[in-house]
Design a protein around this motif. Sequence first.
Motif, PDB file in Angstrom:
ATOM      1  N   SER A 102      12.651   0.449 -51.169  1.00  0.00           N
ATOM      2  CA  SER A 102      11.302   1.014 -51.016  1.00  0.00           C
ATOM      3  C   SER A 102      10.792   0.844 -49.591  1.00  0.00           C
ATOM      4  O   SER A 102      10.173   1.758 -49.022  1.00  0.00           O
ATOM      5  CB  SER A 102      10.353   0.346 -52.013  1.00  0.00           C
ATOM      6  N   LYS A 103      11.060  -0.331 -49.008  1.00  0.00           N
ATOM      7  CA  LYS A 103      10.616  -0.565 -47.636  1.00  0.00           C
ATOM      8  C   LYS A 103      11.327   0.359 -46.658  1.00  0.00           C
ATOM      9  O   LYS A 103      10.722   0.879 -45.717  1.00  0.00           O
ATOM     10  CB  LYS A 103      10.843  -2.031 -47.255  1.00  0.00           C
ATOM     11  N   GLU A 104      12.631   0.540 -46.899  1.00  0.00           N
ATOM     12  CA  GLU A 104      13.392   1.438 -46.017  1.00  0.00           C
ATOM     13  C   GLU A 104      12.850   2.863 -46.098  1.00  0.00           C
ATOM     14  O   GLU A 104      12.700   3.547 -45.086  1.00  0.00           O
ATOM     15  CB  GLU A 104      14.862   1.403 -46.418  1.00  0.00           C
ATOM     16  N   GLN A 110       7.190   6.811 -42.412  1.00  0.00           N
ATOM     17  CA  GLN A 110       6.177   6.594 -41.366  1.00  0.00           C
ATOM     18  C   GLN A 110       6.641   7.119 -40.017  1.00  0.00           C
ATOM     19  O   GLN A 110       5.864   7.606 -39.212  1.00  0.00           O
ATOM     20  CB  GLN A 110       5.855   5.105 -41.264  1.00  0.00           C
ATOM     21  N   GLN A 111       7.966   6.997 -39.761  1.00  0.00           N
ATOM     22  CA  GLN A 111       8.543   7.482 -38.509  1.00  0.00           C
ATOM     23  C   GLN A 111       7.716   7.026 -37.312  1.00  0.00           C
ATOM     24  O   GLN A 111       7.333   7.810 -36.452  1.00  0.00           O
ATOM     25  CB  GLN A 111       8.627   9.001 -38.525  1.00  0.00           C
ATOM     26  N   SER A 112       7.477   5.725 -37.266  1.00  0.00           N
ATOM     27  CA  SER A 112       6.725   5.170 -36.144  1.00  0.00           C
ATOM     28  C   SER A 112       7.379   3.892 -35.669  1.00  0.00           C
ATOM     29  O   SER A 112       8.088   3.223 -36.423  1.00  0.00           O
ATOM     30  CB  SER A 112       5.274   4.878 -36.565  1.00  0.00           C
ATOM     31  N   VAL A 113       7.153   3.560 -34.418  1.00  0.00           N
ATOM     32  CA  VAL A 113       7.688   2.333 -33.842  1.00  0.00           C
ATOM     33  C   VAL A 113       6.763   1.178 -34.216  1.00  0.00           C
ATOM     34  O   VAL A 113       5.557   1.262 -34.009  1.00  0.00           O
ATOM     35  CB  VAL A 113       7.784   2.445 -32.302  1.00  0.00           C
ATOM     36  N   PRO A 114       7.297   0.072 -34.813  1.00  0.00           N
ATOM     37  CA  PRO A 114       6.427  -1.029 -35.212  1.00  0.00           C
ATOM     38  C   PRO A 114       5.773  -1.691 -34.002  1.00  0.00           C
ATOM     39  O   PRO A 114       6.321  -1.710 -32.903  1.00  0.00           O
ATOM     40  CB  PRO A 114       7.383  -1.996 -35.922  1.00  0.00           C
TER      41      PRO A 114
END
Length: 478
Positions: A102-104, A110-114
């Motif tokens: 689920s996290k993956e 989200q396709q964003s850089v953390p």
Amino acid sequence: MSADVSNPIQDLLQRRLMLVSTISALTAKTHRLIQEHSGAEMEILRLELALGRSPAEGELLHALAKAEADAEAIRSRQEDCAAEIEVAEAAVSEVDRLIAASKEKTVMNQQSVPDLTLFDLLARNWQRPAAIRQICFNDDDTLLAVICADGSLAFARMADNEPPEARITVDRGQATISPRQGKAAPLIITRVKGARSVSLHRDGGFLSAGANGGLLRLSRAGEIAETLFSIDQPVQAFDYCAATHATAIVVGDRLHFHTGKDPSSAKANLPGMASEHVAFATDGTRIAVATEERLIVFRGGSELEPLVGIYLPAPPLSLKWSDDGNWLAVGLDGAGLCLLDANAGRNVVLGDFPAPVRSVTWSAQEKVLIAAGAYRIAGWSMKTPPFDDNATGALATGRVGLVLVDAVAAQPEGRLVAAGRSNGQVVVAPIGSGEELVVRPAGGPVTALQWTRDGRHLAMGDALGNVAIATFPAQLFK
């Protein structure tokens, strides 16, 4: 995070928490059944001895048959508990798989850089070729020694060209810290092979036990300066006392007391199997040795007189004196921890830990014993030691997690404790408080933690070979 993704993850986390609680309850039930079975076995033995004296006694035969049936029933309940635990653990593994999936999926959506974490901003880290076995600062906190599971030994320099204070800017009362621009200074790789353990030594150097036997003194530069203690057998354990400059060394079934002034050393025989755990009291007047079956306290010196000896219910995993020398804590494999009043000789086993207690530590300022092996940071105040009741003096610290605490380290002169979990998370919490600061959010299972003496730097190592030093700005804990 969108609701259609977050709700399934929250449901899975709740499910995991319930399963972990079930496993903890079943584990406690198993321990109770073990005690009941031991009692039943003792009753069977008593009745068999009585029948040996009166073989035709009908009541004794009837009581023996009942005792054997009771023992068999307890064994059957133990087997049922073990089966239930196995099923629950399998369910936890499946829930973990679903959470990871689920996290993956969430990250991909989200396709964003953390964002940068606190660890990214405060820590320097290095990758080693194997799991980190032990870390140790030298006597002036300018070097950190790192031993890996493959026996390699390296030093990390504490000097930092980009300390956090130099990267903090204040704009309209708002403080921000910028990321590092360069890499950390490379490690000093020593020529020591097969290193088993390491400790600080005088003049900023270290002592190390290698695979070929004996004890080596290493300079700040990582060079082998001399063989401090020569013997053709492996050194199982050793400890150096900064107050007296003496060294306690365990080789085979013998304890050696070595001063460095005399090439010979005092010796004492150790009962039972060889020990991998030896520790000086801070003032060097006493030496504790934990063997497979016993904890023995010796008077330090040329006589090595045994002062206290107790039996341990399980093999030791960790051994630590309190700073005042009044208390000893021994982490045990599967049986909690043993607390010894070194002056009075009283001892108690604090059980009900869901995992082996691989790490124990003491807070000198708070006079508190802290242990790993639970789902939160476990602690007891020595102002009211838990001899009569395990709950006496218990201090809940930090938050309850879904994974175990594997390592703990208390600030030498502060009231903070660091804890590392099996999911790689490292937190810092005030002792006795439910608040905590996440220093590292994730990584390999934490195997080692240690503070510098001023409490401003926290070193950590993990099972994936990562070693790091986090430096905390002075204003962070104000």
